[in-house]
Each structure stands twice: as C-alpha cells, then as structure tokens.
Design a protein around this motif. Structure first.
Motif, PDB file in Angstrom:
ATOM      1  N   LYS A 356      38.224  40.511  39.967  1.00  0.00           N
ATOM      2  CA  LYS A 356      38.237  40.598  41.040  1.00  0.00           C
ATOM      3  C   LYS A 356      37.161  40.820  42.692  1.00  0.00           C
ATOM      4  O   LYS A 356      37.359  41.321  43.665  1.00  0.00           O
ATOM      5  CB  LYS A 356      39.362  42.408  41.660  1.00  0.00           C
ATOM      6  N   ASP A 424      46.842  47.137  39.833  1.00  0.00           N
ATOM      7  CA  ASP A 424      47.285  45.304  40.160  1.00  0.00           C
ATOM      8  C   ASP A 424      47.532  44.551  38.307  1.00  0.00           C
ATOM      9  O   ASP A 424      47.733  43.744  37.856  1.00  0.00           O
ATOM     10  CB  ASP A 424      46.498  44.525  40.184  1.00  0.00           C
ATOM     11  N   HIS A 466      48.696  44.829  47.529  1.00  0.00           N
ATOM     12  CA  HIS A 466      49.701  44.822  47.822  1.00  0.00           C
ATOM     13  C   HIS A 466      49.982  45.688  46.626  1.00  0.00           C
ATOM     14  O   HIS A 466      49.473  46.337  46.118  1.00  0.00           O
ATOM     15  CB  HIS A 466      50.211  43.407  47.749  1.00  0.00           C
ATOM     16  N   HIS A 495      53.595  41.273  42.010  1.00  0.00           N
ATOM     17  CA  HIS A 495      53.835  41.959  43.005  1.00  0.00           C
ATOM     18  C   HIS A 495      55.243  42.313  42.405  1.00  0.00           C
ATOM     19  O   HIS A 495      56.273  41.996  42.769  1.00  0.00           O
ATOM     20  CB  HIS A 495      53.317  41.226  43.662  1.00  0.00           C
TER      21      HIS A 495
HETATM   22 CO    CO Z   1      47.980  40.588  40.861  1.00  0.00          CO
END
Ligand code: CO
Ligand code: 3PG
Length: 551
Positions: A356, A424, A466, A495
């Motif tokens: 990330k 995530d 998200h 997601h």
């Molecule tokens: Co993702």
C-alpha cells in the motif's frame, strides 16, 4: 506558490496523524462482517459520539461511472489526496469508448501502425473481468471489434484471471464468453484471434510497487516468450485443470501458454508486433510496462526484448511518463493537498508497507510517483512479506505503527499519514477468521497510535478508502448469504459498497469541534478539508467542504 489561509480556531504547529484503515467499511452488523465480529475495544470507543460519522466511498462520490461501482484504493486515495471529486480513469475510458475518441488517439494509431504491417500481431494483455477496478471485459470486446474493422488480422490475448474484484471461480465464465466472441469474429471476418497465455492476477504479471518482480517475470515468460511449465490447447482447459491440480483460487492460477498441435506457442510476442495493456489502473501494470519499454532493464532476465509498438489504455505514471503511448488521457489531478502542504513549508511523513506504499504516495498525489518537496516530505516504505496474507493477518501493521509513532514523537513532522492494509489485503482472501484477526491487530495498533497523539498533544483523523472486511459473504438480492452445496458460505473477496468511518480527535482539536450533520451525503472528498483544518488552515476554496462543525 500555493497558499493555505490560517484558521483562527484550530491549533497550529501540532502534528496531525491521518490513518487510512484500508478496506474497513461500515457494513451490516451480522456475523459475516469481520469488523463487527472482531474484538475491537478501541474502534468501539472511537466509532460513536459527536466526532464520528460515515462518508460515501464508492460510485459517483469518488468519480466512478455509476453508483453501482464499488470504491477502490486508487480512487479513494486520489480523492482523499485532492479534496474534490475527479472523473476517474474508469469514467474517462468509458467516455472515450462511447464517443469513439479512443480510436482516434495517438496510442491507438501507434498500435495500428504495427498491426497493419504484414504478418504482425496485435496482443492484448490485461485483467479479464468486469470488476471495473483495473479493467473491464467490455473494453476487450470493443477493442477487438474495432481493430478487426481497422484491418488487424492476427490478434492474441494474454488473460489475467481475477476472482478478487469479482467472485472466486468466475474466471471460467469470462473465458467462455470471450471464446464465444472470438469464434464469431474468426468466422465472420476471416481473422485469426486466439487466447495465447494467462495466469492468476496475484501470481502472474500484476505485481505492484515492486513487491515481487518474480510475478512479472512469470508473465513475461508466458506472454512474450511463450514459455510456461503448463501448456494446453485452450484456455478453458488450462484454467479448469490448473485449478484442480493446484487447488488454487482464480487469483493464484499458475502461468500457462496455449500451444498448437505442433507444440508451438500460439502467440509469443515478437519484433514489430503491437501490444496494448488493457488495464486502466496503473499500480499493477507499471512493472510490465517498464519491462516492455525500458532499454536498460535489470529487474529480471528478459531473455528476449522484442521491439514492439506498446501502448497502455491510459498513462499509468504522470511523473515517469509510463507508458509513453496511451489511448486515453489520464485524470488531470492537480492542486493536491500534498502540493499545498509542501508550498506552505509543512513537513510530511507518509508510510505504509509495500502493498500500500504507493497508495499514500503515488495515488495520494494524483498518480505521480515523485515528491513535491525532497526536503519536506519523507516517504517511508516497510517491505511487505511475499506470503499469502490470510496466513499472516498482522502483515506489517505493527511496524507501520512503530514508524508512525516515532515520526510523531520526533517533532519533525506536521503531518504523519499512514495506510494500514490489513482489512483490505486479508479481506481479499475471502477468509473470514483471518480477516477478523486482521481487524483485531488494527485495533491494537490504533490504541498505540492514539496514545502517541495524546503524548505529543496533536490530532488524529481515522478513515478508510473503501469497504472490504465489512462483508465477507456473497449475498442474494435480498441480502441473504449465498451458500454452496455443502452449506458453506460463498466468500466475498472483493470490496463492498459500504460507507467508511471518519473520526477525529486529540488534544489539539478545539473543544467545540464536532462532526457536521447538515451535509447531504458527504464523501471521501470532504475528508481532505477536514484534516487541513486540523492542521490549522482553511482548505483551498475549490475543495469540498469540511466535515467539522465548530459549535
Ligand atoms: Co482492495
Ligand atoms: C487489488 O489490486 O488488489 C484489487 O483489485 C483492488 O484493491 P485495492 O483497490 O484495495 O488496492
């Protein structure tokens, strides 16, 4: 020179900690919501009260074509970084197809120049699904149809299987539809179109932020050299057999090549060919683009470097001009918060782990990999493990937390911004227990970070880009979990459309500051003005409004 006006009511000169809990949305409170079932004393105390609210993080609120589109890290971080809703790559590509402008682009003409030469091939490489995050199957169909009308006679498709932005196990459906389409084209236009190679997106080609170049190398070998350990006569057989023999999900299917009856690869990439990368999101295709474009390339042994006319669906990196040729102009994201902070002489520490890292730098700054100021900005990457993250749900969250704590306490930064990836990255495995554990680790990290903010007398703002971990099951139209023949839930790897939390606080926040309730459907773009306030400034006038109400 960009100026931020001083805000009289907010403290000035105190550090602000901005935390993006990647993929931690606010979903329905049932047993398939990993955030809900995790033991999270810190989040429980934070996610309530007058300084807490939720904002939209999907669809039009983040510049995507429609409200049916789930959010993703690119659009989420772009929006958080620039404080406005910008039409995103997905929307721009959509419009370019609708108007036909895409086929007038320099990038398309560059491809055409090559594929119109006798015996040359047009190759398409990209993610084959309609997830709409990195690519869309309808673009494959449009490009193939038009290229055929424009004279392409030989087309080879190099397909990366998804199961991450769309449900696990669906790759085979996309292949079937593509094969039907190819058959029709081949029969009605006397062209030669075939799938030539492929593999799972997490194992082949689509690495990001240089986490593991071996992933790209596998793709290069299969797509370009026509070499893979597994060869088949068609893609349907490849995917069915490899999934069964390797017991893997779509995302991790090993690389394969399609060979003709004489045992030759049907579509290696050779000098003079045209190559189009179908993805419109950059992070996971910058590396393969570099492998095609760089003359001096040392990330792996290419063995052969064909001289091709290469283009991307869009430009992936605006600082490094990757790729050189592209079909659609990328979103023009200017006057980002990072640029303002640098111009104001404010010092920034941005940190995440590799997976990330680019989200809080490259995406944050409007898809630019450089810095605004070498002296004021410190970008700190913590190397990610290269494992399956359900087996290590803590990932590097503690290391990121320690780095942020140290940065806050150093007194050297006005803003510390971090992304904690666990919700995530573990959420994408579809494994509920591991994702629950991931969220519990996040909670421990938040505890430590809040203490650090307290100790330095600063402020914090916690949000997410998200949803993901907030729903781990596929559902029917009524919202009931879908189950397989054994009664097991069908996991959701993608997601979600969930809103995301926003909460702020800390000793430097004025006592009269609370979350506004008068905004109609606030979104991620409202978060930017909010942290700029916490830093002691008014947001630029063209930014969306702050979420803070001063009583
Ligand atoms: Co993702
Ligand atoms: C991925 O690239 O991992 C997924 O397609 C999207 O996830 P992200 O938007 O959270 O990076």
């Amino acid at each position: 020179m960009k100026i931020l006006k001083r805000h009289e009511e907010f403290a000035h000169g105190k550090p602000v900690l901005l935390i993006v809990l990647d993929g931690v949305g606010v979903g329905r409170l049932d047993s398939f919501n990993a955030v809900n079932i995790a033991k999270t004393p810190v989040m429980d105390s934070l996610f309530k009260g007058p300084r807490y609210g939720t904002v939209k993080a999907h669809g039009k609120a983040v510049g995507l074509p429609s409200d049916a589109d789930m959010g993703n890290s690119e659009v989420g971080h772009n929006t958080l970084g620039c404080g406005r809703v910008v039409s995103q790559g997905a929307s721009l590509v959509e419009n370019a197809f609708a108007s036909g402008a895409i086929f007038q682009s320099d990038g398309y003409k560059h491809l055409q120049e090559a594929f119109l030469s006798p015996n040359k091939t047009l190759h398409l490489i990209g993610l084959l699904s309609d997830g709409g995050v990195h690519s869309h199957t309808k673009h494959w169909y449009s490009i193939i149809s038009q290229a055929v009308l424009d004279g392409a006679r030989r087309i080879r498709l190099h397909i990366l299987l998804d199961g991450r932005d769309v449900p696990e196990g669906t790759s085979i459906n996309y292949i079937q539809k593509l094969e039907d389409f190819i058959k029709l084209q081949n029969e009605s236009h006397e062209v030669d179109i075939q799938i030539a190679s492929g593999g799972g997106r997490m194992f082949v080609t689509m690495d990001r932020y240089e986490a593991e170049w071996a992933i790209v190398q596998r793709g290069w070998n299969a797509h370009v050299l026509g070499q893979a350990d597994f060869t088949f006569s068609n893609a349907y057989q490849a995917v069915t057999e490899l999934k069964a023999s390797h017991k893997c999900s779509d995302q991790y299917i090993p690389p394969f090549c399609i060979y003709d009856p004489n045992q030759h690869p049907v579509g290696p990439i050779i000098d003079g060919d045209a190559v189009l990368c179908m993805n419109f999101r950059g992070d996971r295709v910058i590396e393969i683009s570099r492998a095609f474009e760089e003359v001096n390339f040392d990330k792996f042994e290419r063995k052969r470097h064909p001289q091709v006319n290469f283009a991307g669906m869009i430009r992936y990196d605006g600082d490094q001009n990757i790729p050189q040729k592209f079909l659609v102009d990328p979103p023009f994201i200017q006057n980002t918060s990072g640029e303002y902070l640098a111009d104001m002489g404010l010092r920034v520490f941005a940190c995440s782990e590799t997976q990330k890292y680019g989200h809080v730098t490259y995406f944050w700054n409007g898809n630019r990999s450089g810095k605004f100021s070498e002296t004021l900005e410190t970008y700190h990457e913590i190397r990610s493990d290269t494992c399956y993250f359900a087996e290590k749900p803590e990932m590097k969250a503690r290391e990121i937390t320690d780095a942020a704590t140290e940065a806050l306490k150093s007194g050297q930064y006005d803003m510390v911004r971090i992304n904690l990836p666990n919700g995530d990255m573990v959420g994408h495995t579809g494994e509920l227990d591991a994702t629950k554990r991931a969220v519990e680790v996040l909670d421990e990290c938040l505890g430590q970070l809040l203490e650090a903010v307290q100790a330095v007398g600063g402020a914090y703002l916690i949000t997410a880009d998200h949803g993901n971990a907030d729903d781990m099951t596929q559902r029917d139209a009524k919202g009931e979990p879908l189950r397989d023949e054994n009664g097991e839930i069908l996991p959701l790897t993608s997601h979600t459309l969930a809103a995301v939390p926003v909460v702020f606080g800390g000793p430097s926040v004025p006592e009269n500051a609370i979350m506004r309730t008068d905004l109609n459907q606030p979104g991620l773009s409202n978060v930017t003005a909010t942290f700029i306030n916490l830093m002691g400034f008014h947001a630029p006038p063209d930014y969306d409004e702050t979420l803070i109400n001063l009583l």
